[in-house]
Motif scaffolding. Structure first.
Motif, PDB file in Angstrom:
ATOM      1  N   GLY A  10       0.826  -1.201   0.000  1.00 56.68           N
ATOM      2  CA  GLY A  10       0.000   0.000   0.000  1.00 56.68           C
ATOM      3  C   GLY A  10       0.853   1.240   0.000  1.00 56.68           C
ATOM      4  N   SER A  11       0.237   2.345   0.366  1.00 54.30           N
ATOM      5  CA  SER A  11       0.918   3.636   0.392  1.00 54.30           C
ATOM      6  C   SER A  11       1.108   4.085   1.828  1.00 54.30           C
ATOM      7  CB  SER A  11       0.103   4.680  -0.367  1.00 54.30           C
ATOM      8  OG  SER A  11      -0.018   4.325  -1.728  1.00 54.30           O
ATOM      9  N   VAL A  12       2.277   4.642   2.108  1.00 53.17           N
ATOM     10  CA  VAL A  12       2.600   5.086   3.455  1.00 53.17           C
ATOM     11  C   VAL A  12       3.545   6.269   3.351  1.00 53.17           C
ATOM     12  CG1 VAL A  12       4.566   3.511   3.687  1.00 53.17           C
ATOM     13  CG2 VAL A  12       3.336   4.260   5.732  1.00 53.17           C
ATOM     14  N   GLN A  13       3.531   7.111   4.358  1.00 54.86           N
ATOM     15  CA  GLN A  13       4.469   8.233   4.387  1.00 54.86           C
ATOM     16  C   GLN A  13       5.826   7.779   4.917  1.00 54.86           C
ATOM     17  OE1 GLN A  13       2.489  11.419   6.563  1.00 54.86           O
ATOM     18  NE2 GLN A  13       1.892  12.345   4.619  1.00 54.86           N
ATOM     19  N   ALA A  14       6.832   8.522   4.551  1.00 57.91           N
ATOM     20  CA  ALA A  14       8.185   8.215   5.020  1.00 57.91           C
ATOM     21  C   ALA A  14       8.206   8.141   6.546  1.00 57.91           C
ATOM     22  CB  ALA A  14       9.162   9.278   4.526  1.00 57.91           C
ATOM     23  N   GLY A  15       8.917   7.133   7.034  1.00 58.57           N
ATOM     24  CA  GLY A  15       8.962   6.899   8.470  1.00 58.57           C
ATOM     25  C   GLY A  15       7.928   5.908   8.955  1.00 58.57           C
ATOM     26  N   GLY A  16       6.985   5.589   8.102  1.00 58.12           N
ATOM     27  CA  GLY A  16       5.920   4.674   8.482  1.00 58.12           C
ATOM     28  C   GLY A  16       6.319   3.214   8.359  1.00 58.12           C
ATOM     29  N   SER A  17       5.345   2.351   8.608  1.00 60.71           N
ATOM     30  CA  SER A  17       5.580   0.913   8.614  1.00 60.71           C
ATOM     31  C   SER A  17       4.512   0.194   7.805  1.00 60.71           C
ATOM     32  CB  SER A  17       5.548   0.370  10.050  1.00 60.71           C
ATOM     33  OG  SER A  17       6.555   0.954  10.850  1.00 60.71           O
ATOM     34  N   LEU A  18       4.886  -0.948   7.282  1.00 59.01           N
ATOM     35  CA  LEU A  18       3.960  -1.859   6.636  1.00 59.01           C
ATOM     36  C   LEU A  18       4.371  -3.280   6.973  1.00 59.01           C
ATOM     37  CD1 LEU A  18       3.496  -0.418   3.011  1.00 59.01           C
ATOM     38  CD2 LEU A  18       1.755  -0.541   4.787  1.00 59.01           C
ATOM     39  N   ARG A  19       3.411  -4.176   6.980  1.00 63.20           N
ATOM     40  CA  ARG A  19       3.705  -5.584   7.180  1.00 63.20           C
ATOM     41  C   ARG A  19       3.171  -6.364   5.986  1.00 63.20           C
ATOM     42  NH1 ARG A  19       1.200 -10.017  11.346  1.00 63.20           N
ATOM     43  NH2 ARG A  19       3.110 -11.172  11.808  1.00 63.20           N
ATOM     44  N   LEU A  20       4.066  -6.942   5.241  1.00 62.23           N
ATOM     45  CA  LEU A  20       3.692  -7.768   4.106  1.00 62.23           C
ATOM     46  C   LEU A  20       3.520  -9.217   4.553  1.00 62.23           C
ATOM     47  CD1 LEU A  20       6.116  -6.433   1.347  1.00 62.23           C
ATOM     48  CD2 LEU A  20       3.882  -5.547   2.050  1.00 62.23           C
ATOM     49  N   ALA A  21       2.593  -9.898   3.935  1.00 66.12           N
ATOM     50  CA  ALA A  21       2.382 -11.317   4.198  1.00 66.12           C
ATOM     51  C   ALA A  21       2.450 -12.088   2.894  1.00 66.12           C
ATOM     52  CB  ALA A  21       1.036 -11.542   4.877  1.00 66.12           C
ATOM     53  N   CYS A  22       2.989 -13.256   2.970  1.00 62.25           N
ATOM     54  CA  CYS A  22       3.051 -14.165   1.813  1.00 62.25           C
ATOM     55  C   CYS A  22       2.419 -15.478   2.244  1.00 62.25           C
ATOM     56  CB  CYS A  22       4.495 -14.373   1.385  1.00 62.25           C
ATOM     57  SG  CYS A  22       4.708 -15.603   0.079  1.00 62.25           S
ATOM     58  N   GLY A 116       5.544 -15.189  -6.010  1.00 61.82           N
ATOM     59  CA  GLY A 116       4.233 -14.575  -6.018  1.00 61.82           C
ATOM     60  C   GLY A 116       4.137 -13.544  -7.116  1.00 61.82           C
ATOM     61  N   GLN A 117       2.982 -12.926  -7.236  1.00 60.89           N
ATOM     62  CA  GLN A 117       2.739 -11.932  -8.285  1.00 60.89           C
ATOM     63  C   GLN A 117       3.223 -10.546  -7.899  1.00 60.89           C
ATOM     64  OE1 GLN A 117       1.478 -12.565 -11.478  1.00 60.89           O
ATOM     65  NE2 GLN A 117       2.012 -14.608 -10.751  1.00 60.89           N
ATOM     66  N   GLY A 118       3.490 -10.352  -6.628  1.00 58.71           N
ATOM     67  CA  GLY A 118       4.006  -9.061  -6.195  1.00 58.71           C
ATOM     68  C   GLY A 118       2.934  -8.161  -5.613  1.00 58.71           C
ATOM     69  N   THR A 119       3.377  -7.276  -4.731  1.00 56.43           N
ATOM     70  CA  THR A 119       2.495  -6.273  -4.145  1.00 56.43           C
ATOM     71  C   THR A 119       3.220  -4.938  -4.139  1.00 56.43           C
ATOM     72  OG1 THR A 119       1.089  -5.749  -2.232  1.00 56.43           O
ATOM     73  CG2 THR A 119       3.221  -6.766  -1.747  1.00 56.43           C
ATOM     74  N   GLN A 120       2.501  -3.890  -4.500  1.00 53.61           N
ATOM     75  CA  GLN A 120       3.118  -2.569  -4.632  1.00 53.61           C
ATOM     76  C   GLN A 120       3.233  -1.894  -3.270  1.00 53.61           C
ATOM     77  OE1 GLN A 120       4.212  -0.778  -7.524  1.00 53.61           O
ATOM     78  NE2 GLN A 120       4.999   0.647  -5.988  1.00 53.61           N
ATOM     79  N   VAL A 121       4.393  -1.342  -3.013  1.00 49.49           N
ATOM     80  CA  VAL A 121       4.629  -0.515  -1.832  1.00 49.49           C
ATOM     81  C   VAL A 121       5.064   0.854  -2.320  1.00 49.49           C
ATOM     82  CG1 VAL A 121       6.109  -0.143   0.180  1.00 49.49           C
ATOM     83  CG2 VAL A 121       5.211  -2.429  -0.313  1.00 49.49           C
ATOM     84  N   THR A 122       4.376   1.885  -1.843  1.00 51.53           N
ATOM     85  CA  THR A 122       4.691   3.254  -2.232  1.00 51.53           C
ATOM     86  C   THR A 122       4.920   4.078  -0.985  1.00 51.53           C
ATOM     87  OG1 THR A 122       3.329   3.055  -4.229  1.00 51.53           O
ATOM     88  CG2 THR A 122       3.919   5.278  -3.505  1.00 51.53           C
ATOM     89  N   VAL A 123       6.080   4.713  -0.911  1.00 51.11           N
ATOM     90  CA  VAL A 123       6.433   5.533   0.242  1.00 51.11           C
ATOM     91  C   VAL A 123       6.591   6.967  -0.236  1.00 51.11           C
ATOM     92  CG1 VAL A 123       8.016   5.864   2.161  1.00 51.11           C
ATOM     93  CG2 VAL A 123       7.639   3.561   1.241  1.00 51.11           C
ATOM     94  N   SER A 124       5.810   7.858   0.336  1.00 47.70           N
ATOM     95  CA  SER A 124       5.846   9.263  -0.064  1.00 47.70           C
ATOM     96  C   SER A 124       6.643  10.071   0.953  1.00 47.70           C
ATOM     97  CB  SER A 124       4.437   9.818  -0.191  1.00 47.70           C
ATOM     98  OG  SER A 124       3.738   9.680   1.032  1.00 47.70           O
ATOM     99  N   SER A 125       7.270  11.111   0.447  1.00 45.16           N
ATOM    100  CA  SER A 125       8.102  11.949   1.331  1.00 45.16           C
ATOM    101  C   SER A 125       7.287  13.028   1.995  1.00 45.16           C
ATOM    102  CB  SER A 125       9.237  12.571   0.517  1.00 45.16           C
ATOM    103  OG  SER A 125       8.717  13.329  -0.540  1.00 45.16           O
TER     104      SER A 125
END
Length: 125
Positions: A10-22, A116-125
């Motif tokens: 997903g999309s997150v701001q710089a400094g944030g966190s994400l947890r990907l699962a496979c 896997g098919q991949g998942t998009q990660v977007t980090v904005s400044s």
């Protein structure tokens, strides 16, 4: 039939966190090596983290670019592999892939048999 399905991007701001699962389907217990890779547009796929679940605790390895920020782990049933990503920066923007196979290498996609098919990660400044 083997299938790997990534989620959590997903999309997150710089400094944030994400947890990907496979989540994996159809793998036998013989397969114990799992990895996370990413690919920036126009660049080769980059290895980030690998885990060998055949040991207790599991053996892990990280690329220099994510060491100390990302953590790879697996679920109790070993059918799900996670990538906890903290301290995200804009350069982490990419498509993230999970892989399973015989390899324990970050330097090559050789012997990573399933993807896997991949998942998009977007980090904005």
């Amino acid at each position: 039939q083997v299938e790997l399905v990534e989620s959590g991007g997903g999309s997150v701001q710089a400094g944030g966190s994400l947890r990907l699962a496979c989540t994996t389907f159809g793998l036998t217990s013989i397969t114990k090596n799992f990895g996370w890779f990413r690919q920036h547009p126009g660049k080769e796929r980059e290895g980030l983290a690998v885990i060998f679940t055949g040991l207790s605790p599991p053996s892990t390895m990280y690329s220099d670019s994510v060491k100390g920020r990302f953590t790879i782990s697996h679920g109790h049933a070993e059918s799900t592999v996670y990538l906890q990503m903290n301290g995200l920066v804009p350069d982490d923007t990419a498509i993230y892939f999970c892989a399973a196979g015989k390899s324990f290498s970050l330097d090559s996609t050789f012997n990573w048999n399933y993807w896997g098919q991949g998942t998009q990660v977007t980090v904005s400044s």
